[in-house]
Design an enzyme around this catalytic site. Sequence first.
Site, PDB file in Angstrom:
ATOM      1  N   LYS A  37       1.042   4.178  -2.915  1.00  0.00           N
ATOM      2  CA  LYS A  37       0.711   5.581  -2.629  1.00  0.00           C
ATOM      3  C   LYS A  37       1.915   6.496  -2.876  1.00  0.00           C
ATOM      4  CE  LYS A  37      -3.495   4.748  -1.794  1.00  0.00           C
ATOM      5  NZ  LYS A  37      -4.544   5.336  -2.644  1.00  0.00           N
TER       6      LYS A  37
ATOM      7  N   TYR B 237       0.838  -1.216   0.000  1.00  0.00           N
ATOM      8  CA  TYR B 237       0.000   0.000   0.000  1.00  0.00           C
ATOM      9  C   TYR B 237       0.870   1.262   0.000  1.00  0.00           C
ATOM     10  CZ  TYR B 237      -3.773   3.158   1.471  1.00  0.00           C
ATOM     11  OH  TYR B 237      -4.689   4.176   1.548  1.00  0.00           O
TER      12      TYR B 237
HETATM   13  P1  NAP Z   1     -13.416   2.279   0.765  1.00  0.00           P
HETATM   14  O1  NAP Z   1     -14.462   2.854   1.641  1.00  0.00           O
HETATM   15  O2  NAP Z   1     -12.981   0.876   0.954  1.00  0.00           O
HETATM   16  O3  NAP Z   1     -13.871   2.503  -0.758  1.00  0.00           O
HETATM   17  C1  NAP Z   1     -13.034   2.077  -1.795  1.00  0.00           C
HETATM   18  C2  NAP Z   1     -13.677   2.432  -3.104  1.00  0.00           C
HETATM   19  O4  NAP Z   1     -12.779   2.045  -4.163  1.00  0.00           O
HETATM   20  C3  NAP Z   1     -14.983   1.705  -3.344  1.00  0.00           C
HETATM   21  O5  NAP Z   1     -15.899   2.595  -3.958  1.00  0.00           O
HETATM   22  C4  NAP Z   1     -14.590   0.592  -4.314  1.00  0.00           C
HETATM   23  O6  NAP Z   1     -15.618   0.238  -5.202  1.00  0.00           O
HETATM   24  C5  NAP Z   1     -13.493   1.264  -5.105  1.00  0.00           C
HETATM   25  N1  NAP Z   1     -12.595   0.347  -5.791  1.00  0.00           N
HETATM   26  C6  NAP Z   1     -11.673  -0.502  -5.253  1.00  0.00           C
HETATM   27  N2  NAP Z   1     -11.042  -1.183  -6.219  1.00  0.00           N
HETATM   28  C7  NAP Z   1     -11.558  -0.752  -7.399  1.00  0.00           C
HETATM   29  C8  NAP Z   1     -11.316  -1.071  -8.758  1.00  0.00           C
HETATM   30  N3  NAP Z   1     -10.394  -1.975  -9.102  1.00  0.00           N
HETATM   31  N4  NAP Z   1     -12.038  -0.444  -9.715  1.00  0.00           N
HETATM   32  C9  NAP Z   1     -12.974   0.479  -9.382  1.00  0.00           C
HETATM   33  N5  NAP Z   1     -13.246   0.817  -8.108  1.00  0.00           N
HETATM   34  C10 NAP Z   1     -12.553   0.212  -7.132  1.00  0.00           C
HETATM   35  O7  NAP Z   1     -12.077   3.144   0.856  1.00  0.00           O
HETATM   36  P2  NAP Z   1     -11.836   4.702   1.175  1.00  0.00           P
HETATM   37  O8  NAP Z   1     -11.366   4.810   2.560  1.00  0.00           O
HETATM   38  O9  NAP Z   1     -12.991   5.504   0.735  1.00  0.00           O
HETATM   39  O10 NAP Z   1     -10.584   4.965   0.240  1.00  0.00           O
HETATM   40  C11 NAP Z   1     -10.640   5.717  -0.952  1.00  0.00           C
HETATM   41  C12 NAP Z   1      -9.229   6.101  -1.348  1.00  0.00           C
HETATM   42  O11 NAP Z   1      -8.642   6.880  -0.308  1.00  0.00           O
HETATM   43  C13 NAP Z   1      -8.306   4.899  -1.557  1.00  0.00           C
HETATM   44  O12 NAP Z   1      -7.429   5.143  -2.630  1.00  0.00           O
HETATM   45  C14 NAP Z   1      -7.521   4.833  -0.248  1.00  0.00           C
HETATM   46  O13 NAP Z   1      -6.285   4.235  -0.408  1.00  0.00           O
HETATM   47  C15 NAP Z   1      -7.399   6.314   0.062  1.00  0.00           C
HETATM   48  N6  NAP Z   1      -7.132   6.585   1.484  1.00  0.00           N
HETATM   49  C16 NAP Z   1      -7.999   6.204   2.451  1.00  0.00           C
HETATM   50  C17 NAP Z   1      -7.691   6.456   3.794  1.00  0.00           C
HETATM   51  C18 NAP Z   1      -8.612   6.078   4.914  1.00  0.00           C
HETATM   52  O14 NAP Z   1      -8.172   6.139   6.074  1.00  0.00           O
HETATM   53  N7  NAP Z   1      -9.855   5.719   4.679  1.00  0.00           N
HETATM   54  C19 NAP Z   1      -6.483   7.077   4.112  1.00  0.00           C
HETATM   55  C20 NAP Z   1      -5.622   7.448   3.084  1.00  0.00           C
HETATM   56  C21 NAP Z   1      -5.951   7.204   1.781  1.00  0.00           C
HETATM   57  P3  NAP Z   1     -16.562  -1.086  -5.011  1.00  0.00           P
HETATM   58  O15 NAP Z   1     -17.036  -1.087  -3.589  1.00  0.00           O
HETATM   59  O16 NAP Z   1     -17.642  -0.855  -6.013  1.00  0.00           O
HETATM   60  O17 NAP Z   1     -15.703  -2.261  -5.351  1.00  0.00           O
END
Ligand code: NAP
Length: 252
Positions: free
Chosen positions: A163, A159
């Site tokens: 990133k 991861y």
């Molecule tokens: P999340 O709630 O798990 O949502 C992930 C989203 O990505 C879902 O809508 C999922 O779609 C989609 N997705 C995953 N793989 C995919 C693919 N191959 N093609 C199309 N869509 C895909 O995660 P989140 O926390 O919102 O994270 C969103 C972004 O922010 C990510 O890049 C994550 O690394 C980044 N981020 C998150 C955090 C945190 O603490 N939450 C911190 C830093 C960065 P489906 O459900 O339809 O599969």
Amino acid sequence: MSFKLTLENKVALVTGGSRGIGRAIALEFASRGAAVMVNYNSSPDAAEEVVKQIQEAGGKALSRQADVSDFKQAEALVKFTIDTFGDLSILVNNAGITRDQLIMMMPESDWDAVISANLKSTFNCSKAAVKHMMRKRTGRIINMASVAGQMGNPGQTNYSASKGGQIAFTKALAREVAARNITVNAIAPGFVDTEILKAMNPETLEASLKMVPLGRLCKPEEIAFTAAFLASDGAAYITGQVIGVDGGMAMM
Ligand code: NAP
């Protein structure tokens, strides 16, 4: 001259717009006037719910399935967005997954899956979008990176590498396309209250929160507002930057 934080007449594609941060961005952009393509991979109902919420509030949105880690599917998604809404002004590379494990135990497949979903997807969608944006001589690309890509996280070599790769990609592409008035920036969230955190051991999460000077989780809406700012006309002179929305975790 004073700018307004409006996205009227803009078309946005949000990858992974069905849940979490992507969902909040889709809602935020639509509330500011953008037409939004809500991409999802495996959650059609959640994506449809986002679209319904936007449409009920008088906004424009559509959902579209595509696994953005696949080059052809990403290309088709970008084409579908342009064909449907007649433009693509903002691309948010938000889709992402985690497969946490210490390197000694990490299977090769978990390395590949995370690099593909988080980093290759960013290349896939950006390549297709840039083609259109170069012709229009305007555009915004926003990549959802992470503090893990700046600081590194034990148990997250895959991861963190994905990133960190997104951050380097952001800077390189920003330099490539600046002459065409396209900006490319990254947001580096800290711990955001979404389902992705459920994969984390609660004790590790509690210990990690002690590293956050502001002492709480981030709300998805706080990331969405930053994305709206970067997408707005007032941010036209910001490119190649990594904006930390992390409660002060990584003071670079
Ligand atoms: P999340 O709630 O798990 O949502 C992930 C989203 O990505 C879902 O809508 C999922 O779609 C989609 N997705 C995953 N793989 C995919 C693919 N191959 N093609 C199309 N869509 C895909 O995660 P989140 O926390 O919102 O994270 C969103 C972004 O922010 C990510 O890049 C994550 O690394 C980044 N981020 C998150 C955090 C945190 O603490 N939450 C911190 C830093 C960065 P489906 O459900 O339809 O599969």
